[in-house]
Design an enzyme around this catalytic site. Structure first.
Site, short mmCIF file in Angstrom:
data_model
loop_
_atom_site.label_atom_id
_atom_site.label_comp_id
_atom_site.label_asym_id
_atom_site.label_seq_id
_atom_site.Cartn_x
_atom_site.Cartn_y
_atom_site.Cartn_z
N GLY A 257 2.66 5.73 -3.03
CA GLY A 257 3.78 6.52 -3.54
C GLY A 257 3.65 6.79 -5.03
CD1 TRP B 152 -1.66 -2.28 2.17
CD2 TRP B 152 -2.55 -1.84 0.16
NE1 TRP B 152 -2.43 -3.35 1.80
CE2 TRP B 152 -2.99 -3.11 0.59
CE3 TRP B 152 -2.98 -1.34 -1.07
CZ2 TRP B 152 -3.83 -3.91 -0.21
CZ3 TRP B 152 -3.82 -2.13 -1.86
CH2 TRP B 152 -4.23 -3.39 -1.42
CG ASP B 153 4.01 2.40 2.95
OD1 ASP B 153 3.23 3.32 3.21
OD2 ASP B 153 4.70 1.82 3.80
N GLY B 154 3.74 1.37 -1.45
CA GLY B 154 4.23 1.46 -2.82
C GLY B 154 3.19 2.08 -3.73
#
Lengths: 390, 390
Positions: free
Chosen positions: B172, B167-169
């Site tokens: 981003g 989810w961070d990826g």
């Protein structure tokens, strides 16, 4: 220039999508949710993903989700006339047009070389499996990358795949980004271009950004499998008295202090610090001594119900969250309800009505696009052929 | 306009990044790898992520990976003078400037309201945990979404986190996309804006696109956990005689036929089809009868070494890939070598030299940016302050 805040952020952009499965459809759906006119072209009867599971009433929820907000056109490209029509649609005039997104195999009439003859400033984004065009999908790329040996219970023997097709998702978002980057270039310099990316390169680049490639090259013994423990810091799952699980983390010194306060275990943590000569304000020390720390916390958690745990954690600003099944998520979590403006009840043809998300991006100077269903297959064939004189 | 193909695709774009951990740094690194001037601002001594694991020689490979290709400036924003400097840098003039990306808490001087007073057409992209600004990280968002109950061995009792911060990826990449969308709007209409997104909304939107929210709302009994079996089709891991694992799939009828040819099991598959009244050209039938099919394939695979399996599969165009540890990936896979033009040997200050990836996006009408290391913390402080007269 009046009225621009009434327009979605990508108003005026037109993308033709030749696609199947996840990466390109998600890229297209992402642009559609921001107001681009995304026209997915399929063969009559649908592409290979038309019946992809999960199903409801025999229809694909997957296709419905990945094609939200697009127009659907069916054209038989096994005939030359069909190929000419699709090429004509891709190359149709208009400042925001002349953009094609695909994760299908391109060749002959559908190659950049041929299509760019019809429109000199064509932008074409092609997603492949491997960089050399070889076949690869999310699951084979992930197997190659090494994540399945880091994921899963510590005592498990084999690789553990994650179910989320994360590389497809990231490739889809990057493909959408690539379209905007190329369109900026076209606006500045008047020329189009071919943009290529592969699932495997996306996976490798992200693994590199996370330090995993450097680690494997430089360290004799790179990390192993640590179950649900978050590597190098403090984070793990715990069970509550009422049989729920929670994810609990302390990534910063402040979060660690909060956890001691919320649980009343600060003095026990300090006693352990003194005993082993550690400083739990440091991530590395929390990681090294995690077994002892987790034992104390597991005990505290097992004596309390989720509600009590949650109340204490919220009051003290602990970084945590309950695990939920997808059923619990949609039944209990206010983030999946119309209290979250990203969602709306949407009627999906043939499937029924359910909460559907729009774009997670909120632009203050542009109109939000309300969540829209996927089209019925071929719903816009006539309309689109007429509109572009094909 | 000569020489534009010598320029990277995002030449002229300048982004100031106030960040930590993954999402915003990855968004910034993505833009930097495409030629944007990305200036990360940290407090003296570094942000909370400066020592994040994995480490090598006591230095963070994670920080080095997530900050590739940026300039680094350290300024103490606990003082008003420091705040004024950072605000001045963000609002500095220039057509491609006036863009700020952050996943830190914004307030007071760092709010959009204040910063946009200094530059009317400011673009600010803010990533939060929850939509309401509440604290959430990849791991708590993932716990809430339901994936940990679908991931992991069938007989496992608790939730299984995936290790990849997916989810961070995705957040981003979406944040980087948001910058380009807002910059397009600014170019067309002359105005900037605030763009907000949250990790939890990104996760919910993607889960929706994959059909998982609809499934949970409409189906009384949504899917459970199926280990490494790919839901609703044919895909699973198998072991070879020499102790390797391979991921094997047949998503299409053609791929299924290839598998029968490559293994010589086509007649056995046909016999089973006749016996149970199935048509294995259909995904759903392959899924329903996967136990019997996998038994035959597991036996075939267990009698052969990886090399033999791979040769047969490649010859017949089977969709497959070997599992690799990260060590195997960097030691054996030509995709991680200078044979892949995405990679170069790069010297990273304090860490040594290792293969480092540039952008996975290849633009035919723009220059590739060679892979670059992260800066040393504060390396560009003087240079940047001088450049912008601060």
């Amino acid at each position: 220039m009046p009225g621009r805040a009434d327009q979605p952020i990508l108003a005026g952009l037109r993308v033709v999508e030749l696609s199947a499965f996840v990466a390109a459809p998600l890229g297209g759906a992402t642009l559609a949710a921001l107001g681009a006119d995304v026209i997915r072209v399929d063969p009559p009867g649908g592409g290979t993903d038309i019946d992809r599971w999960p199903l409801h009433r025999g229809r694909s929820l997957y296709w419905a989700g990945l094609n939200q907000g697009k127009r659907s056109v069916t054209i038989d490209t096994r005939t030359e006339a069909g190929q000419r029509r699709v090429a004509g649609l891709i190359a149709a005039p208009g400042e925001g047009g002349g953009i094609v997104l695909t994760n299908l195999r391109v060749k002959g009439w559908s190659s950049y070389a041929e299509l760019s003859k019809l429109r000199r400033d064509l932008i074409m984004v092609v997603i492949t499996g491997d960089r050399d065009g070889g076949t690869a999908v999310d699951y084979t790329v992930n197997a190659a990358l090494g994540f399945p040996w880091l994921t899963g219970p510590v005592d498990h023997d084999g690789p553990v795949n994650h179910v989320l097709p994360a590389w497809d998702g990231m490739a889809g978002f990057l493909a959408a980004l690539a379209i905007l980057a190329a369109e900026r270039h076209r606006r500045l310099h008047g020329e189009g271009q071919l943009v290529e990316l592969s699932l495997s390169d996306v996976g490798l680049a992200v693994a590199g950004h996370l330090g995993l490639i450097g680690e494997a090259m430089l360290e004799a013994q790179p990390r192993g499998r640590f179950g649900n423990d978050v590597y190098g810091t403090f984070g793990r799952d715990f069970g509550t008295r009422d049989g729920r699980r929670v994810m609990l983390l302390a990534l910063t010194a402040r979060q660690w202090a909060s956890l001691g306060e919320a649980t009343g275990l600060a003095r026990d943590f300090a006693a352990l610090e003194a005993q082993v000569g550690a400083d739990f304000r440091k991530e590395a020390d929390r990681w090294v001594h995690r077994a002892s720390l987790c034992e104390m916390l597991a005990e505290w958690m097992a004596e309390r119900d989720l509600a009590e745990v949650g109340e204490a954690f919220e009051r003290h600003g602990v970084l945590w969250g309950p695990y939920q099944t997808f059923k619990q998520l949609v039944a209990e979590d206010p983030r999946v309800s119309i209290a979250n403006p990203m969602f709306a009840e949407v009627e999906h043809p043939g499937l029924g009505s359910f909460l559907t998300a729009g774009s997670p991006l909120r632009f203050s100077a542009a109109a939000q696009v309300p969540p829209r269903p996927a089209p019925a297959l071929g719903e816009h064939t006539e309309e689109v052929l007429r509109e572009f004189g094909l």
